[in-house]
Design an enzyme around this catalytic site. Structure first.
Site, PDB file in Angstrom:
ATOM      1  N   GLY A 246       0.743  -1.247   0.000  1.00  0.00           N
ATOM      2  CA  GLY A 246       0.000   0.000   0.000  1.00  0.00           C
ATOM      3  C   GLY A 246       0.774   1.299   0.000  1.00  0.00           C
ATOM      4  O   GLY A 246       0.170   2.364  -0.184  1.00  0.00           O
TER       5      GLY A 246
ATOM      6  N   GLU B 142       3.895  -6.496   1.757  1.00  0.00           N
ATOM      7  CA  GLU B 142       3.537  -6.948   0.397  1.00  0.00           C
ATOM      8  C   GLU B 142       3.444  -5.792  -0.584  1.00  0.00           C
ATOM      9  O   GLU B 142       2.364  -5.507  -1.118  1.00  0.00           O
ATOM     10  CB  GLU B 142       2.128  -7.548   0.433  1.00  0.00           C
ATOM     11  CG  GLU B 142       2.020  -8.897   0.992  1.00  0.00           C
ATOM     12  CD  GLU B 142       0.568  -9.277   1.231  1.00  0.00           C
ATOM     13  OE1 GLU B 142       0.364 -10.428   1.639  1.00  0.00           O
ATOM     14  OE2 GLU B 142      -0.342  -8.436   1.028  1.00  0.00           O
TER      15      GLU B 142
ATOM     16  N   ARG C 113       2.770  -1.654  -5.968  1.00  0.00           N
ATOM     17  CA  ARG C 113       2.945  -0.376  -6.670  1.00  0.00           C
ATOM     18  C   ARG C 113       4.342   0.224  -6.460  1.00  0.00           C
ATOM     19  O   ARG C 113       4.990   0.665  -7.403  1.00  0.00           O
ATOM     20  CB  ARG C 113       1.884   0.611  -6.145  1.00  0.00           C
ATOM     21  CG  ARG C 113       1.736   1.867  -6.973  1.00  0.00           C
ATOM     22  CD  ARG C 113       0.840   2.875  -6.233  1.00  0.00           C
ATOM     23  NE  ARG C 113      -0.433   2.341  -5.836  1.00  0.00           N
ATOM     24  CZ  ARG C 113      -1.547   2.354  -6.591  1.00  0.00           C
ATOM     25  NH1 ARG C 113      -1.524   2.916  -7.774  1.00  0.00           N
ATOM     26  NH2 ARG C 113      -2.674   1.827  -6.141  1.00  0.00           N
TER      27      ARG C 113
ATOM     28  N   ARG D  98      -6.624   3.457 -15.810  1.00  0.00           N
ATOM     29  CA  ARG D  98      -6.690   4.011 -14.449  1.00  0.00           C
ATOM     30  C   ARG D  98      -7.353   5.387 -14.378  1.00  0.00           C
ATOM     31  O   ARG D  98      -7.984   5.713 -13.388  1.00  0.00           O
ATOM     32  CB  ARG D  98      -5.300   4.019 -13.793  1.00  0.00           C
ATOM     33  CG  ARG D  98      -4.749   2.608 -13.592  1.00  0.00           C
ATOM     34  CD  ARG D  98      -3.499   2.571 -12.734  1.00  0.00           C
ATOM     35  NE  ARG D  98      -3.773   2.872 -11.352  1.00  0.00           N
ATOM     36  CZ  ARG D  98      -3.463   4.010 -10.773  1.00  0.00           C
ATOM     37  NH1 ARG D  98      -2.833   4.946 -11.437  1.00  0.00           N
ATOM     38  NH2 ARG D  98      -3.768   4.212  -9.511  1.00  0.00           N
TER      39      ARG D  98
ATOM     40  N   CYS E 213     -13.349   3.603 -28.621  1.00  0.00           N
ATOM     41  CA  CYS E 213     -14.604   4.232 -29.010  1.00  0.00           C
ATOM     42  C   CYS E 213     -15.468   4.558 -27.810  1.00  0.00           C
ATOM     43  O   CYS E 213     -16.549   3.983 -27.647  1.00  0.00           O
ATOM     44  CB  CYS E 213     -15.342   3.323 -29.972  1.00  0.00           C
ATOM     45  SG  CYS E 213     -14.498   3.310 -31.527  1.00  0.00           S
TER      46      CYS E 213
ATOM     47  N   TYR F   4      -0.152  -1.564 -12.262  1.00  0.00           N
ATOM     48  CA  TYR F   4      -1.578  -1.582 -12.581  1.00  0.00           C
ATOM     49  C   TYR F   4      -1.883  -0.994 -13.962  1.00  0.00           C
ATOM     50  O   TYR F   4      -2.932  -0.395 -14.164  1.00  0.00           O
ATOM     51  CB  TYR F   4      -2.387  -0.869 -11.477  1.00  0.00           C
ATOM     52  CG  TYR F   4      -2.172  -1.477 -10.114  1.00  0.00           C
ATOM     53  CD1 TYR F   4      -2.631  -2.760  -9.822  1.00  0.00           C
ATOM     54  CD2 TYR F   4      -1.462  -0.798  -9.128  1.00  0.00           C
ATOM     55  CE1 TYR F   4      -2.414  -3.335  -8.590  1.00  0.00           C
ATOM     56  CE2 TYR F   4      -1.230  -1.381  -7.886  1.00  0.00           C
ATOM     57  CZ  TYR F   4      -1.706  -2.652  -7.628  1.00  0.00           C
ATOM     58  OH  TYR F   4      -1.482  -3.219  -6.397  1.00  0.00           O
TER      59      TYR F   4
HETATM   60  N1  LLP Z   1      -1.595  -7.026  -0.673  1.00  0.00           N
HETATM   61  C1  LLP Z   1      -2.909  -7.129  -0.906  1.00  0.00           C
HETATM   62  C2  LLP Z   1      -3.678  -8.129  -0.195  1.00  0.00           C
HETATM   63  C3  LLP Z   1      -3.527  -6.276  -1.838  1.00  0.00           C
HETATM   64  O1  LLP Z   1      -4.829  -6.373  -2.043  1.00  0.00           O
HETATM   65  C4  LLP Z   1      -2.747  -5.327  -2.532  1.00  0.00           C
HETATM   66  C5  LLP Z   1      -3.366  -4.445  -3.527  1.00  0.00           C
HETATM   67  C6  LLP Z   1      -1.368  -5.270  -2.281  1.00  0.00           C
HETATM   68  C7  LLP Z   1      -0.822  -6.138  -1.330  1.00  0.00           C
HETATM   69  C8  LLP Z   1      -0.446  -4.324  -2.995  1.00  0.00           C
HETATM   70  O2  LLP Z   1      -0.765  -2.995  -2.762  1.00  0.00           O
HETATM   71  P1  LLP Z   1       0.197  -1.849  -3.373  1.00  0.00           P
HETATM   72  O3  LLP Z   1       1.504  -1.908  -2.663  1.00  0.00           O
HETATM   73  O4  LLP Z   1       0.329  -2.129  -4.822  1.00  0.00           O
HETATM   74  O5  LLP Z   1      -0.559  -0.598  -3.127  1.00  0.00           O
HETATM   75  N2  LLP Z   1      -5.907  -1.325  -9.292  1.00  0.00           N
HETATM   76  C9  LLP Z   1      -5.678  -0.315  -8.277  1.00  0.00           C
HETATM   77  C10 LLP Z   1      -4.886  -0.887  -7.116  1.00  0.00           C
HETATM   78  C11 LLP Z   1      -5.558  -2.073  -6.479  1.00  0.00           C
HETATM   79  C12 LLP Z   1      -4.785  -2.578  -5.298  1.00  0.00           C
HETATM   80  C13 LLP Z   1      -5.294  -3.902  -4.900  1.00  0.00           C
HETATM   81  N3  LLP Z   1      -4.584  -4.526  -3.843  1.00  0.00           N
HETATM   82  C14 LLP Z   1      -4.938   0.849  -8.893  1.00  0.00           C
HETATM   83  O6  LLP Z   1      -4.665   0.821 -10.091  1.00  0.00           O
HETATM   84  O7  LLP Z   1      -4.676   1.842  -8.216  1.00  0.00           O
END
Ligand code: LLP
Length: 432
Positions: free
Chosen positions: A248, A290, A293, A330, A361, A391
């Site tokens: 996150g 985890e 991004r 996005r 389109c 993403y």
């Molecule tokens: N762990 C779990 C259980 C998750 O659901 C996620 C992201 C992560 C780790 C990784 O989070 P990050 O470090 O990437 O923020 N499609 C959306 C983002 C969806 C995130 C879903 N879960 C976007 O394009 O912003």
């Protein structure tokens, strides 16, 4: 510039990871995803060094594959000492084909199918992160049929609103993800999991959201999770071995996004958690983070070629490109911000306010509105959308039967294809 790996060369072209982006666009065609391997490795090392320094050698990081998944990426993160978070048989299969040892894989998702469960167990998945009671039971049954004892974590919702955008808000009580601590469901599911013969409960998981800049969010969620662990120890005599705090951490898409110092954040989190475990009289579980991004976003860029430049006097200016929501949905989905540059003339004055529009389109197919580009931009000019490593490829589609762009990796002055461009034959491959 927004990312450290950007520059301008003697031809006046935008560079990425030291390479001329215009040359790459000409060599591979556009739309083109570029990924800077050194930057991915750098981002991985920042995390792994910090987590081991502050939480000890047995703490670890899992790459959240959903941010971007293809074989070469699993090889890179594995070489950097990461495990992985997967959410589907497709991600499991890709990791396997990349030679990833699934012992180091954690299978998430709020609804694993029976096929997913069987496939992952057959391939030796390390852990399932179970979302709810039904899923624990389904995994228990399959594990019994296959005569194995399956490691699991339970995904809990600590009831925290991380104040990011709604689509990625996952830690609140009413979320579709996880079992809530507040409602008592988390405690009940823990009791059940502990009673099942073919299930070995190893600990707990939470993930409160994505694109988070406020370090307090992690401090608060870790506190709630540790208090839960202490309660389970006191009342059920089970002490969690593992606590996975999810991903996150936010990244910079535009200049007004803050920098996050990952090392400092993890240091402060560890200080807080060490004090808290002492107060609660529990041992520090093995900690996992985890990130998705923040591993790949700034290691990516998308190159396009400008097509129609449409000026509607008194209204708007549109610069249309040869990609769009099919390779980057996005903005259409979340209104996400991006920085956009001319790759051909990154230093030309940006004196025209315009909308960068895709070629699909529908009117909502926009990459960004109210950006600035040179007023004399014209057909054929290369345009770079920055920070697209997360993403974008993973959320791309074949809308309007557009082929997905290739992913080209850059590494120490060399470029290589990691994912091929989809051809017209790829588009009809499954048509009967
Ligand atoms: N762990 C779990 C259980 C998750 O659901 C996620 C992201 C992560 C780790 C990784 O989070 P990050 O470090 O990437 O923020 N499609 C959306 C983002 C969806 C995130 C879903 N879960 C976007 O394009 O912003």
């Amino acid at each position: 510039m927004i990312c450290e790996n950007l520059g301008v060369n003697s031809l006046g072209h935008l560079t990425f990871g030291g390479m001329d982006t215009v040359e790459l666009a000409e060599k591979y065609g556009t739309p083109l995803y570029l990924m800077d391997e050194n930057r991915i490795r750098h981002n991985c090392r920042t995390y792994i060094n910090a987590i081991r320094k502050y939480f000890g050698e047995n703490a670890g990081c899992l790459y959240a594959s959903k941010a971007c998944s293809f074989k070469r990426l699993y090889e890179i993160v594995r070489e950097e000492g990461f495990g992985t978070d997967v959410v589907s048989s497709g991600e499991v299969y890709t990791a396997l084909k990349a030679g990833f040892d699934l012992k180091n894989a954690f299978f998430h998702s709020n609804n694993k199918t029976d096929e997913d469960i069987a496939f992952a167990i057959d391939n030796g998945i390390g852990y399932f992160v179970c979302d709810n009671l039904e899923e624990v039971m389904a995994i228990s049954e399959t594990a019994a049929e296959k005569n194995v004892t399956q490691n699991i974590l339970l995904r809990l919702t600590p009831g925290i609103d991380p104040h990011t955008y709604e689509a990625v808000n996952t830690g609140k009580v009413d979320s579709k993800f996880g079992s809530a601590i507040e409602t008592g469901q988390a405690f009940e599911i823990t009791k059940t999991a502990l009673s099942l013969k073919n299930i070995r409960l190893c600990g707990f998981h939470c993930h409160v959201g994505s694109q988070i800049f406020d370090s307090e969010i992690y401090i608060r969620s870790s506190e709630i999770m540790l208090e839960f662990i202490a309660r389970v120890k006191a009342e059920l005599g089970f002490e969690a071995e593992i606590l996975d705090l999810g991903g996150g951490y936010g990244v910079r898409y535009i200049d007004s996004n803050p920098y996050i110092d990952i090392d400092k954040n993890i240091c402060e989190l560890a200080d807080f958690m060490k004090k808290t475990v002492a107060q609660l009289n529990i041992k520090m579980p093995r900690i996992y983070l985890e990130p998705g991004r923040s591993i790949v976003a700034d290691a990516g860029m998308t190159l396009y070629t400008a097509g129609t430049v449409k000026k509607i006097p008194g209204y708007k200016n549109y610069v249309s490109i040869d990609g769009g929501m099919a390779d980057n949905p996005r903005y259409a989905l979340y209104g996400s911000y991006y920085s956009v540059r001319s790759a051909t003339r990154p230093e030309a004055p940006c004196d025209m306010v315009c909308t960068l529009a895709g070629r699909c389109c529908e009117s909502g197919d926009l990459i960004q509105e109210n950006i600035r580009l040179p007023h004399d931009i014209k057909r054929g000019e290369k345009i770079a959308v920055l920070t697209t490593g997360a993403y974008n490829y993973s959320m791309s589609s074949n809308y309007n039967r557009l082929g997905k762009p290739p992913v080209v990796m850059i590494n120490d002055g060399k470029d290589y294809v990691a994912v091929k461009r989809e051809t017209l034959d790829d588009i009809i491959r499954n048509d009967i």
